[in-house]
Design an enzyme around this catalytic site. Structure first.
Site, PDB file in Angstrom:
ATOM      1  N   ARG A 172       0.823  -1.206   0.000  1.00 52.60           N
ATOM      2  CA  ARG A 172       0.000   0.000   0.000  1.00 52.60           C
ATOM      3  C   ARG A 172       0.863   1.264   0.000  1.00 52.60           C
ATOM      4  NH1 ARG A 172      -5.189  -0.132   1.695  1.00 52.60           N
ATOM      5  NH2 ARG A 172      -4.988   1.733   2.960  1.00 52.60           N
ATOM      6  N   ARG A 176       9.736   6.480  -2.572  1.00 53.96           N
ATOM      7  CA  ARG A 176       9.945   7.514  -3.595  1.00 53.96           C
ATOM      8  C   ARG A 176      11.361   8.061  -3.561  1.00 53.96           C
ATOM      9  NH1 ARG A 176       4.985  10.330  -1.766  1.00 53.96           N
ATOM     10  NH2 ARG A 176       3.257   9.180  -2.690  1.00 53.96           N
ATOM     11  N   ARG A 247      -8.821  -6.486  13.598  1.00 57.60           N
ATOM     12  CA  ARG A 247      -8.250  -5.559  14.554  1.00 57.60           C
ATOM     13  C   ARG A 247      -9.287  -4.492  14.835  1.00 57.60           C
ATOM     14  NH1 ARG A 247      -4.362  -7.206  17.436  1.00 57.60           N
ATOM     15  NH2 ARG A 247      -3.128  -5.281  17.485  1.00 57.60           N
ATOM     16  N   ARG A 277      -0.790   6.125  16.111  1.00 62.22           N
ATOM     17  CA  ARG A 277      -0.752   7.460  15.514  1.00 62.22           C
ATOM     18  C   ARG A 277      -1.615   8.421  16.313  1.00 62.22           C
ATOM     19  NH1 ARG A 277      -3.790   5.793   9.780  1.00 62.22           N
ATOM     20  NH2 ARG A 277      -5.641   4.908  10.736  1.00 62.22           N
ATOM     21  N   GLU A 298      -4.567   6.716  18.789  1.00 60.41           N
ATOM     22  CA  GLU A 298      -5.204   5.514  18.233  1.00 60.41           C
ATOM     23  C   GLU A 298      -4.405   4.276  18.616  1.00 60.41           C
ATOM     24  OE1 GLU A 298      -6.301   6.251  14.148  1.00 60.41           O
ATOM     25  OE2 GLU A 298      -6.029   4.138  13.659  1.00 60.41           O
ATOM     26  N   TYR A 346      -9.599  -5.565   2.991  1.00 66.11           N
ATOM     27  CA  TYR A 346      -9.082  -4.255   3.411  1.00 66.11           C
ATOM     28  C   TYR A 346      -9.317  -3.303   2.246  1.00 66.11           C
ATOM     29  CZ  TYR A 346      -5.172  -1.357   5.429  1.00 66.11           C
ATOM     30  OH  TYR A 346      -4.369  -0.392   5.980  1.00 66.11           O
ATOM     31  N   ASP A 348     -10.162   0.464   0.456  1.00 60.46           N
ATOM     32  CA  ASP A 348     -10.186   1.919   0.561  1.00 60.46           C
ATOM     33  C   ASP A 348     -11.579   2.417   0.174  1.00 60.46           C
ATOM     34  OD1 ASP A 348      -7.596   2.194   1.426  1.00 60.46           O
ATOM     35  OD2 ASP A 348      -6.757   2.345  -0.594  1.00 60.46           O
TER      36      ASP A 348
HETATM   37  N1  UDP Z   1       2.992   1.128   8.092  1.00 63.14           N
HETATM   38  C1  UDP Z   1       4.076   1.182   8.939  1.00 63.14           C
HETATM   39  N2  UDP Z   1       4.539   2.411   9.334  1.00 63.14           N
HETATM   40  C2  UDP Z   1       3.950   3.565   8.942  1.00 63.14           C
HETATM   41  C3  UDP Z   1       2.837   3.507   8.087  1.00 63.14           C
HETATM   42  C4  UDP Z   1       2.369   2.265   7.683  1.00 63.14           C
HETATM   43  O1  UDP Z   1       4.626   0.165   9.336  1.00 63.14           O
HETATM   44  O2  UDP Z   1       4.410   4.660   9.354  1.00 63.14           O
HETATM   45  C5  UDP Z   1       2.515  -0.211   7.663  1.00 63.14           C
HETATM   46  C6  UDP Z   1       1.514  -0.799   8.663  1.00 63.14           C
HETATM   47  O3  UDP Z   1       1.682  -2.205   8.710  1.00 63.14           O
HETATM   48  C7  UDP Z   1       0.191  -0.432   8.031  1.00 63.14           C
HETATM   49  C8  UDP Z   1       0.486  -0.594   6.541  1.00 63.14           C
HETATM   50  O4  UDP Z   1       1.845  -0.137   6.409  1.00 63.14           O
HETATM   51  O5  UDP Z   1      -0.858  -1.280   8.469  1.00 63.14           O
HETATM   52  C9  UDP Z   1      -0.424   0.167   5.601  1.00 63.14           C
HETATM   53  O6  UDP Z   1      -0.402   1.550   5.943  1.00 63.14           O
HETATM   54  P1  UDP Z   1      -1.648   2.500   5.630  1.00 63.14           P
HETATM   55  O7  UDP Z   1      -1.226   3.908   5.909  1.00 63.14           O
HETATM   56  O8  UDP Z   1      -2.164   2.187   4.282  1.00 63.14           O
HETATM   57  O9  UDP Z   1      -2.698   2.053   6.760  1.00 63.14           O
HETATM   58  P2  UDP Z   1      -4.157   2.669   7.147  1.00 63.14           P
HETATM   59  O10 UDP Z   1      -4.074   4.169   7.082  1.00 63.14           O
HETATM   60  O11 UDP Z   1      -5.133   2.037   6.171  1.00 63.14           O
HETATM   61  O12 UDP Z   1      -4.341   2.179   8.554  1.00 63.14           O
END
Ligand code: UDP
Length: 388
Positions: A172, A176, A247, A277, A298, A346, A348
């Site tokens: 996901r 870059r 989860r 986060r 969260e 999962y 979007d």
């Molecule tokens: N992830 C991580 N560190 C980060 C951001 C994402 O390890 O700083 C991993 C984590 O396993 C997460 C996955 O990448 O579940 C997908 O991230 P995404 O931001 O798409 O998750 P969402 O916002 O859908 O919870």
């Protein structure tokens, strides 16, 4: 036949389906267990501060699908919003996803794109076909960046070792070799000016749609016509085969003065910090001015029977159980399983909208041909890539 249709769930999938079917001339009843519409993208004004809060965690609408973008814009004004995320790791703040800025800051270097690419090529591990999240991360960014940004966060988010998770979860996120710090690369991105709730309400505001809040639909209950089930697939069968793993999230809100963190989402990469986060909601609406601010910590944990399910886990244990539910679903008549919970994927937001539009169209065409729609248009098992 144009008979009545029943939809379980007034979230995004249920609302789009209801609207599409009502516009095609069906009478639609939507049952919703909660006391509000909009599912997990529900937004509300915080009583004390007036800040628009994403009660079930941050939702950002982004898509490459012009039809989906036009569709949601029909139901509410979207304002330009470009999502950016920062990640706190080892006492320093870095841009996320990993970009040239992250790499140079992390390694104390001043590499250009080509040098950084060579450097990551050298430091990343040579794994031809990554089988799980950890291998995917090690082959993409190497061990140092993996341990700093992904390992701790992922353990907290998913409650297991990254090597037990599918590689698809990390796919996901991009890597870059530029200073582009946008979280999403999609062409269309925005926030509804007044939040998602009025958008969903506008979808459901139709003379042929009746919404019953605080009224869960009992599966197998005597309803007329076709049922679209956007609740959890295992709940439809009263968990007869066991509970599929999810989860859930716990949120801790706090009101503060001024600006707490200067951005909408700050990730906490270190395993020792209990939350994944912090969301500061007013930054999702930069066109509004508020003296106070609402922040939300969260935390993820295993979903119990009375918790809100968020992320389908989809590990090996779930796979066998899911197959049994798929078989049971295929044996039903006049029920189609839709959306994140109904298909245990999962998804979007834009994918939910796309799929709901497509499901409605398939149902209408089947009905015109005097045929029944099957249990799945989007099969739960297809993208279920499991670690080896
Ligand atoms: N992830 C991580 N560190 C980060 C951001 C994402 O390890 O700083 C991993 C984590 O396993 C997460 C996955 O990448 O579940 C997908 O991230 P995404 O931001 O798409 O998750 P969402 O916002 O859908 O919870």
């Amino acid at each position: 036949m144009r008979g009545p249709v029943t939809i379980a769930g007034a979230g995004l999938s249920g609302a789009v389906l209801a609207r599409e079917l009502a516009d095609a001339g069906y009478d639609v009843t939507v049952y919703e267990a909660r006391d509000h519409v909009a599912g997990n993208c529900y937004t509300e004004r915080h009583a004390e501060t007036g800040v628009l809060v994403h009660r079930y965690g941050p939702h950002i609408f982004h898509t490459d699908d012009a039809e989906v973008w036009d569709y949601v814009n029909r139901f509410g004004a979207f304002r330009p919003y470009a999502h950016r995320v920062w990640s706190k790791a080892g006492g320093t703040v870095f841009p996320m996803p990993i970009s040239l800025a992250t790499i140079n800051q992390f390694f104390g270097s001043d590499m250009g794109p080509d040098a950084a690419r060579d450097f990551i090529d050298e430091t990343s591990e040579d794994i031809a076909a990554p089988h799980n999240f950890e291998e995917q991360a090690l082959s993409m960014v190497g061990r140092a960046l993996y341990e700093a940004f992904f390992e701790g966060y992922t353990r907290k988010q998913w409650g297991c070792a990254p090597r037990d998770l599918p590689a698809a979860i990390l796919k996901r996120l991009p890597l870059r070799f530029s200073y582009d710090d946008g979280y999403f690369a999609h062409r269309f991105q925005g926030m509804p000016e007044e939040g998602y709730t009025p958008v969903i309400e506008a979808m459901l505001n139709h003379p042929r749609i009746a919404v019953r809040l605080s009224t869960p639909l009992n599966p197998g209950h005597d309803v007329d016509g076709h049922v679209f089930w956007s609740g959890a697939i295992d709940a439809y069968f009263y968990h007869s085969e066991g509970r599929l793993g999810y989860r859930t999230l716990d949120f801790e809100n706090e009101v503060r003065a001024g600006d707490y963190q200067g951005c909408a989402v700050m990730n906490y990469a270190d395993g020792a910090v209990p939350y994944t986060r912090i969301t500061e909601h007013k930054h999702f609406a930069p066109w509004e001015a508020h003296e106070q601010t609402v922040i939300t910590r969260e935390m993820a944990r295993a979903c119990g029977p009375d918790d809100v399910p968020y992320y389908p886990i989809r590990l090996a244990t779930e796979k066998a159980m899911l197959h049994r539910y798929i078989a049971a679903a295929k044996a039903t008549r006049n029920v189609t399983f839709v959306g994140r919970l109904g298909t245990y994927r999962y998804l979007d937001m834009d994918v939910c909208v796309r799929e709901a539009i497509d499901v409605a169209e398939k149902f209408i065409n089947a009905d015109l041909a005097d045929q029944r729609l099957g249990a799945f248009i989007h099969a739960p098992i297809d993208p279920l890539t499991l670690p080896a």
